[in-house]
Design a protein around this motif. Sequence first.
Motif, PDB file in Angstrom:
ATOM      1  N   GLU A  32      17.084  10.259  27.206  1.00  0.00           N
ATOM      2  CA  GLU A  32      17.792   9.243  27.992  1.00  0.00           C
ATOM      3  C   GLU A  32      17.921   9.668  29.445  1.00  0.00           C
ATOM      4  OE1 GLU A  32      21.480   8.688  25.923  1.00  0.00           O
ATOM      5  OE2 GLU A  32      20.567   7.414  24.388  1.00  0.00           O
ATOM      6  N   LYS A  33      18.215  10.940  29.665  1.00  0.00           N
ATOM      7  CA  LYS A  33      18.349  11.459  31.024  1.00  0.00           C
ATOM      8  C   LYS A  33      17.005  11.385  31.750  1.00  0.00           C
ATOM      9  CE  LYS A  33      20.200  15.407  33.546  1.00  0.00           C
ATOM     10  NZ  LYS A  33      20.826  16.717  33.462  1.00  0.00           N
ATOM     11  N   SER A  34      15.946  11.711  31.052  1.00  0.00           N
ATOM     12  CA  SER A  34      14.611  11.647  31.636  1.00  0.00           C
ATOM     13  C   SER A  34      14.222  10.203  31.957  1.00  0.00           C
ATOM     14  CB  SER A  34      13.598  12.262  30.669  1.00  0.00           C
ATOM     15  OG  SER A  34      12.298  12.113  31.158  1.00  0.00           O
ATOM     16  N   GLU A  35      14.524   9.281  31.031  1.00  0.00           N
ATOM     17  CA  GLU A  35      14.227   7.868  31.253  1.00  0.00           C
ATOM     18  C   GLU A  35      15.024   7.330  32.433  1.00  0.00           C
ATOM     19  OE1 GLU A  35      15.010   5.954  27.521  1.00  0.00           O
ATOM     20  OE2 GLU A  35      13.243   6.853  26.557  1.00  0.00           O
ATOM     21  N   ARG A  36      16.286   7.725  32.537  1.00  0.00           N
ATOM     22  CA  ARG A  36      17.126   7.264  33.658  1.00  0.00           C
ATOM     23  C   ARG A  36      16.578   7.799  34.977  1.00  0.00           C
ATOM     24  NH1 ARG A  36      22.460   5.277  34.423  1.00  0.00           N
ATOM     25  NH2 ARG A  36      23.228   5.811  36.478  1.00  0.00           N
ATOM     26  N   ALA A  37      16.165   9.060  34.990  1.00  0.00           N
ATOM     27  CA  ALA A  37      15.599   9.638  36.215  1.00  0.00           C
ATOM     28  C   ALA A  37      14.324   8.894  36.615  1.00  0.00           C
ATOM     29  CB  ALA A  37      15.315  11.121  36.011  1.00  0.00           C
ATOM     30  N   GLU A  38      13.543   8.512  35.624  1.00  0.00           N
ATOM     31  CA  GLU A  38      12.311   7.757  35.889  1.00  0.00           C
ATOM     32  C   GLU A  38      12.650   6.369  36.440  1.00  0.00           C
ATOM     33  OE1 GLU A  38       8.852   6.044  33.080  1.00  0.00           O
ATOM     34  OE2 GLU A  38       9.249   8.204  32.856  1.00  0.00           O
ATOM     35  N   ARG A  39      13.632   5.706  35.830  1.00  0.00           N
ATOM     36  CA  ARG A  39      14.061   4.385  36.316  1.00  0.00           C
ATOM     37  C   ARG A  39      14.623   4.489  37.724  1.00  0.00           C
ATOM     38  NH1 ARG A  39      18.247   2.436  32.379  1.00  0.00           N
ATOM     39  NH2 ARG A  39      18.492   0.751  33.867  1.00  0.00           N
ATOM     40  N   LEU A  40      15.369   5.549  37.989  1.00  0.00           N
ATOM     41  CA  LEU A  40      15.943   5.769  39.315  1.00  0.00           C
ATOM     42  C   LEU A  40      14.836   5.952  40.346  1.00  0.00           C
ATOM     43  CD1 LEU A  40      18.627   6.175  40.857  1.00  0.00           C
ATOM     44  CD2 LEU A  40      18.418   8.601  40.374  1.00  0.00           C
ATOM     45  N   THR A  47      12.879  -0.335  46.175  1.00  0.00           N
ATOM     46  CA  THR A  47      13.867  -0.852  47.123  1.00  0.00           C
ATOM     47  C   THR A  47      13.899  -0.100  48.445  1.00  0.00           C
ATOM     48  OG1 THR A  47      15.608   0.605  46.289  1.00  0.00           O
ATOM     49  CG2 THR A  47      15.419  -1.587  45.278  1.00  0.00           C
ATOM     50  N   GLY A  48      13.495   1.140  48.410  1.00  0.00           N
ATOM     51  CA  GLY A  48      13.630   1.957  49.612  1.00  0.00           C
ATOM     52  C   GLY A  48      15.036   2.516  49.778  1.00  0.00           C
ATOM     53  N   VAL A  49      15.913   2.247  48.831  1.00  0.00           N
ATOM     54  CA  VAL A  49      17.295   2.749  48.901  1.00  0.00           C
ATOM     55  C   VAL A  49      17.267   4.254  48.685  1.00  0.00           C
ATOM     56  CG1 VAL A  49      19.555   2.736  47.776  1.00  0.00           C
ATOM     57  CG2 VAL A  49      18.331   0.598  48.141  1.00  0.00           C
ATOM     58  N   ILE A  59      21.445   0.692  38.711  1.00  0.00           N
ATOM     59  CA  ILE A  59      20.977   0.977  37.344  1.00  0.00           C
ATOM     60  C   ILE A  59      22.077   0.695  36.329  1.00  0.00           C
ATOM     61  CG2 ILE A  59      20.337   2.863  35.779  1.00  0.00           C
ATOM     62  CD1 ILE A  59      18.512   3.890  38.014  1.00  0.00           C
ATOM     63  N   GLU A  60      23.300   1.102  36.646  1.00  0.00           N
ATOM     64  CA  GLU A  60      24.425   0.860  35.737  1.00  0.00           C
ATOM     65  C   GLU A  60      24.668  -0.633  35.524  1.00  0.00           C
ATOM     66  OE1 GLU A  60      27.590   3.067  37.576  1.00  0.00           O
ATOM     67  OE2 GLU A  60      26.603   4.977  37.131  1.00  0.00           O
ATOM     68  N   ALA A  61      24.330  -1.442  36.531  1.00  0.00           N
ATOM     69  CA  ALA A  61      24.497  -2.894  36.422  1.00  0.00           C
ATOM     70  C   ALA A  61      23.311  -3.556  35.731  1.00  0.00           C
ATOM     71  CB  ALA A  61      24.704  -3.492  37.806  1.00  0.00           C
ATOM     72  N   ASP A  64      16.572  -2.674  37.645  1.00  0.00           N
ATOM     73  CA  ASP A  64      15.498  -1.694  37.745  1.00  0.00           C
ATOM     74  C   ASP A  64      14.401  -2.325  38.592  1.00  0.00           C
ATOM     75  OD1 ASP A  64      14.057  -3.414  36.042  1.00  0.00           O
ATOM     76  OD2 ASP A  64      14.568  -2.246  34.266  1.00  0.00           O
ATOM     77  N   ALA A  65      13.267  -1.669  38.692  1.00  0.00           N
ATOM     78  CA  ALA A  65      12.188  -2.159  39.544  1.00  0.00           C
ATOM     79  C   ALA A  65      11.681  -3.525  39.093  1.00  0.00           C
ATOM     80  CB  ALA A  65      11.044  -1.144  39.566  1.00  0.00           C
ATOM     81  N   SER A  66      11.865  -3.868  37.812  1.00  0.00           N
ATOM     82  CA  SER A  66      11.334  -5.128  37.300  1.00  0.00           C
ATOM     83  C   SER A  66      12.187  -6.347  37.643  1.00  0.00           C
ATOM     84  CB  SER A  66      11.156  -5.047  35.782  1.00  0.00           C
ATOM     85  OG  SER A  66      12.412  -5.008  35.147  1.00  0.00           O
ATOM     86  N   ASN A  67      13.461  -6.152  37.990  1.00  0.00           N
ATOM     87  CA  ASN A  67      14.312  -7.312  38.256  1.00  0.00           C
ATOM     88  C   ASN A  67      15.113  -7.215  39.553  1.00  0.00           C
ATOM     89  OD1 ASN A  67      16.315  -5.479  37.607  1.00  0.00           O
ATOM     90  ND2 ASN A  67      16.957  -6.506  35.742  1.00  0.00           N
ATOM     91  N   ILE A  68      14.886  -6.186  40.343  1.00  0.00           N
ATOM     92  CA  ILE A  68      15.678  -5.979  41.566  1.00  0.00           C
ATOM     93  C   ILE A  68      15.471  -7.094  42.583  1.00  0.00           C
ATOM     94  CG2 ILE A  68      13.995  -4.498  42.762  1.00  0.00           C
ATOM     95  CD1 ILE A  68      17.837  -4.083  42.758  1.00  0.00           C
TER      96      ILE A  68
END
Length: 193
Positions: A32-40, A47-49, A59-61, A64-68
């Motif tokens: 999960e931590k690895s997946e979150r880091a990948e999503r981040l 986004t460039g953020v 991410i908590e909301a 991700d890249a697919s719906n931002i």
Amino acid sequence: MIERDNLHRRGQALEDQYFQRVDQELLKKLREKSERAERLAELTKATGVRDEQVANHLIEAGFDASNIAAMTLTPIVFVAWASGSVTPEERKGVMSAALRRGVSSNPLAFRLLEQWLQRRPPREMWHLWKEYAAAVHQDLPAETANKLRARLLEQAKEVAMASGGVLGVEKICPAEQRVLDEIESTLPVRDED
């Protein structure tokens, strides 16, 4: 003696089961931590953020890249909802803005936007947009930031004027104007270097 051996084996088996469960939970948490880091990383790239706290809030909301891409239209959606409901004209204005921004090519973002037009997004979404927009606005070159600001305000005003007023008088209601004012204060005009 046999009873003692059986008891010992039973104890050993329970201990093995416990440690297997602990190992599985640790592996799950690592995954999960690895997946979150990948999503981040993907979200940051999309986004460039650069502000990790803002990216984590997104991410908590559930972004991700697919719906931002839907996030960029949040202020226009809130303008549409400002008077308490979204009229067909306002909906058309929001969808038009989405099409001009290319959100329709992103199915998840487009679906999310449609949901927001059917059911008002929570107020927390507005606060998240402000945090996100301020971070992006600050990181962009001033000229680009000012152009994006102007385009967003133009689209938001189009939605605000879509169904307001009688005989062209007071086309933007006070509630819509408050949202427009908040957009302007979140994205101040920047001095170009």
